[in-house]
Design a protein around this motif. Structure first.
Motif, short mmCIF file in Angstrom:
data_model
loop_
_atom_site.label_atom_id
_atom_site.label_comp_id
_atom_site.label_asym_id
_atom_site.label_seq_id
_atom_site.Cartn_x
_atom_site.Cartn_y
_atom_site.Cartn_z
N ALA A 1 22.89 -11.94 21.69
CA ALA A 1 22.40 -10.56 21.67
C ALA A 1 22.83 -9.85 20.39
N ARG A 2 24.06 -10.06 19.98
CA ARG A 2 24.55 -9.38 18.78
C ARG A 2 24.03 -10.01 17.50
N SER A 3 23.59 -11.26 17.57
CA SER A 3 23.13 -11.93 16.35
C SER A 3 21.87 -11.31 15.78
N GLU A 4 21.09 -10.62 16.60
CA GLU A 4 19.86 -10.02 16.12
C GLU A 4 20.07 -8.65 15.52
N GLN A 5 21.29 -8.14 15.57
CA GLN A 5 21.57 -6.85 14.99
C GLN A 5 21.79 -7.02 13.48
N THR A 6 21.02 -6.28 12.70
CA THR A 6 21.08 -6.43 11.24
C THR A 6 22.17 -5.56 10.61
N GLU A 7 22.76 -4.64 11.37
CA GLU A 7 23.82 -3.79 10.82
C GLU A 7 25.14 -4.55 10.90
N THR A 8 25.36 -5.44 9.94
CA THR A 8 26.55 -6.27 9.90
C THR A 8 27.37 -5.94 8.67
N ASN A 9 28.54 -6.57 8.58
CA ASN A 9 29.40 -6.37 7.43
C ASN A 9 28.91 -7.26 6.29
N THR A 10 28.17 -6.68 5.37
CA THR A 10 27.61 -7.47 4.29
C THR A 10 28.54 -7.51 3.09
N GLU A 11 28.45 -8.59 2.34
CA GLU A 11 29.19 -8.75 1.10
C GLU A 11 28.35 -9.62 0.17
N LEU A 12 28.71 -9.61 -1.10
CA LEU A 12 27.99 -10.40 -2.08
C LEU A 12 28.43 -11.86 -1.98
N LEU A 13 27.48 -12.76 -1.68
CA LEU A 13 27.80 -14.17 -1.45
C LEU A 13 27.00 -15.06 -2.38
N ASP A 14 27.64 -16.12 -2.86
CA ASP A 14 26.93 -17.20 -3.55
C ASP A 14 26.69 -18.29 -2.51
N LEU A 15 25.43 -18.55 -2.19
CA LEU A 15 25.11 -19.47 -1.11
C LEU A 15 25.68 -20.87 -1.35
N GLY A 16 25.64 -21.33 -2.61
CA GLY A 16 26.18 -22.66 -2.91
C GLY A 16 27.66 -22.74 -2.60
N GLN A 17 28.43 -21.74 -3.00
CA GLN A 17 29.87 -21.72 -2.72
C GLN A 17 30.13 -21.57 -1.22
N LEU A 18 29.30 -20.77 -0.55
CA LEU A 18 29.48 -20.58 0.89
C LEU A 18 29.25 -21.89 1.65
N VAL A 19 28.20 -22.63 1.28
CA VAL A 19 27.93 -23.91 1.93
C VAL A 19 29.07 -24.89 1.66
N GLN A 20 29.57 -24.92 0.41
CA GLN A 20 30.64 -25.85 0.06
C GLN A 20 31.92 -25.54 0.83
N SER A 21 32.26 -24.25 0.95
CA SER A 21 33.47 -23.89 1.70
C SER A 21 33.32 -24.22 3.18
#
Length: 453
Positions: free
Chosen positions: A299-319
């Motif tokens: 239920a909460r996964s569909e809420q778009t008001e989340t804590n956003t931050e600047l992410l590099d997808l490649g680094q995120l996948v690697q971590s």
């Protein structure tokens, strides 16, 4: 923005009319250039038919009058659109042409003088030479960038050279004006359609993103007022749909919270019970708690008001891969693809998909790459795949491929639904498909529109 600019930006009709007027001027300019070059004669040889009659009369006069009257005849024939002079031989670069010579060879029977037996050659005289010939023979008033030179042999062996510029056919005013008008309208229509459909294509591309993710993709209000109104209406629809999804999520979360509270009270009352039935009941309650926890997360996964931050997808996948308890083949794109999103939501979805590939597949591996649509993360395995009948329902809540599997070993049936909703809330699309060689492919696509850097 000026007043005129506001009018042009607001009215599709005025913008189209303005483009048509500009197209008329541009087309008229190029037609004017065309009418000053000899290319027109080669494109339309029949345009020289009437001039061929005048040339035959000139040949007759030159061969009939005394030698002293020849300059007078040449001067009377010449003007701004044509000039004539007599040379001893054909120019070196003059060549016969069947198409161009037809008007001179097939003159009407009423013509005073036939040129059918005369050798006729043609060449193009360009700017510098045209000016030199004009100055040499006193025809400085000739108008044109280039001219077509028609050389006809006279009965005494000399050659009559006639210079024709396209202005020689401007006598057909009606045909010329009509041709220019048609060309202008065609060019203006083409340009106006290009300008008209450019914002429509942008609107179409933006509209295609609606419905693929739960994150709103607001459309830029560009183009004429008509198109901007459509964009505003679509943005309003997205806002209403987003509000409905948020309301549904809040309702499900509230229901799950109330049920979890009641289960917690029941569990507290069972803590002191030693009866075997009570122990089994306690395990059932724990299973229900897991299910309700997944429901809350879904239920909460569909809420778009989340804590956003600047992410590099490649680094995120690697971590994310570095923290896995099992080995995984990895091939990631090196260039950065940065977005503003919820790190935990993307990691949770990746872990869910990677765990599925490990549990139900063989030799799982992950890769990422830049594509025309944006950035793709691909998770594949070499397992048995998913039955084709189950693929359309694989993301349905509580849907489980193996209906005989218990919830203790097969989960709640919300794992893929949660992963899809989490990624959708971050603007990404998740698709699942069987590979031709066997196995399953989970494809996550982050569109270019979500890229920040």
């Amino acid at each position: 923005m000026t007043y005129l600019g506001r009018i042009l930006h607001k009215s599709l009709f005025i913008r189209t009319a303005a483009v048509c007027i500009i197209g008329l001027f541009i087309t008229g300019f190029f037609v004017n250039i065309l009418l000053q070059t000899s290319v027109l004669f080669r494109l339309f040889p029949g345009l020289m038919e009437k001039h061929a009659i005048a040339t035959s009369e000139l040949v007759f006069l030159l061969e009939s009058v005394p030698e002293g009257a020849v300059p007078v005849v040449l001067s009377a024939y010449s003007g701004t659109s044509r000039a004539a002079y007599i040379a001893s031989n054909f120019p070196d670069d003059a060549e016969p042409s069947q198409a161009l010579s037809s008007p001179f060879q097939a003159l009407p029977s009423a013509s005073a003088y036939s040129l059918a037996d005369r050798e006729t050659r043609f060449r193009t005289v360009r700017g510098g030479e045209l000016s030199r010939l004009g100055a040499q023979f006193g025809q400085t008033a000739i108008i044109g960038i280039t001219a077509l030179e028609v050389s006809i042999e006279l009965d005494d062996g000399r050659v009559l050279a006639v210079l024709l510029t396209p202005a020689a056919i401007i006598g057909y005013y009606g045909v010329t004006i009509f041709a220019i008008f048609i060309l202008s309208i065609a060019a203006a229509t083409l340009i106006s359609l290009i300008f008209l459909f450019r914002p429509l294509r942008k609107l179409e591309a933006a509209t295609q993103m609606i419905g693929h993710t739960s994150k709103p993709h607001f459309i830029e209000e560009d183009g004429s007022e008509d198109i901007r109104r459509v964009a505003r209406a679509l943005n309003a629809v997205q806002e209403r749909v987003n509000d409905l999804l948020a309301e549904r999520s809040r309702m499900v979360a509230a229901m799950a919270h109330d049920v979890r509270t009641s289960l917690t009270h029941m569990k507290l009352r069972l803590d002191d019970a030693a009866d075997t039935d009570m122990v089994a009941l306690s395990r059932d309650i724990e299973t229900m708690e897991v299910l309700i926890g997944d429901m809350l997360l879904y239920a909460r996964s569909e809420q778009t008001e989340t804590n956003t931050e600047l992410l590099d997808l490649g680094q995120l996948v690697q971590s994310t891969i570095d923290g896995l308890p099992f080995a995984l083949d990895c091939r990631l794109a090196q260039a950065p693809f940065k977005i503003a999103a919820d790190r935990l939501a993307i990691q949770r979805a990746l872990l869910n998909l990677l765990q599925n590939a490990q549990n139900y597949g063989v030799n799982p591996h992950i890769s990422s790459r830049f594509v025309e649509a944006g950035y793709e993360i691909c998770i594949e395995d070499e397992g048995p795949g998913i039955p084709e009948a189950d693929l359309p329902h694989i993301f349905d809540p509580f849907y489980r491929v193996d209906q005989s599997r218990s919830r203790a070993t097969g989960g709640s049936g919300l794992g893929l639904s949660i992963a899809k909703s989490l990624l959708s809330a971050q603007g990404a699309m998740l698709t699942l498909a069987n590979l031709p060689k066997g196995g399953t492919q989970a494809l996550i696509t982050f569109p270019r529109s979500v890229r920040v850097l």
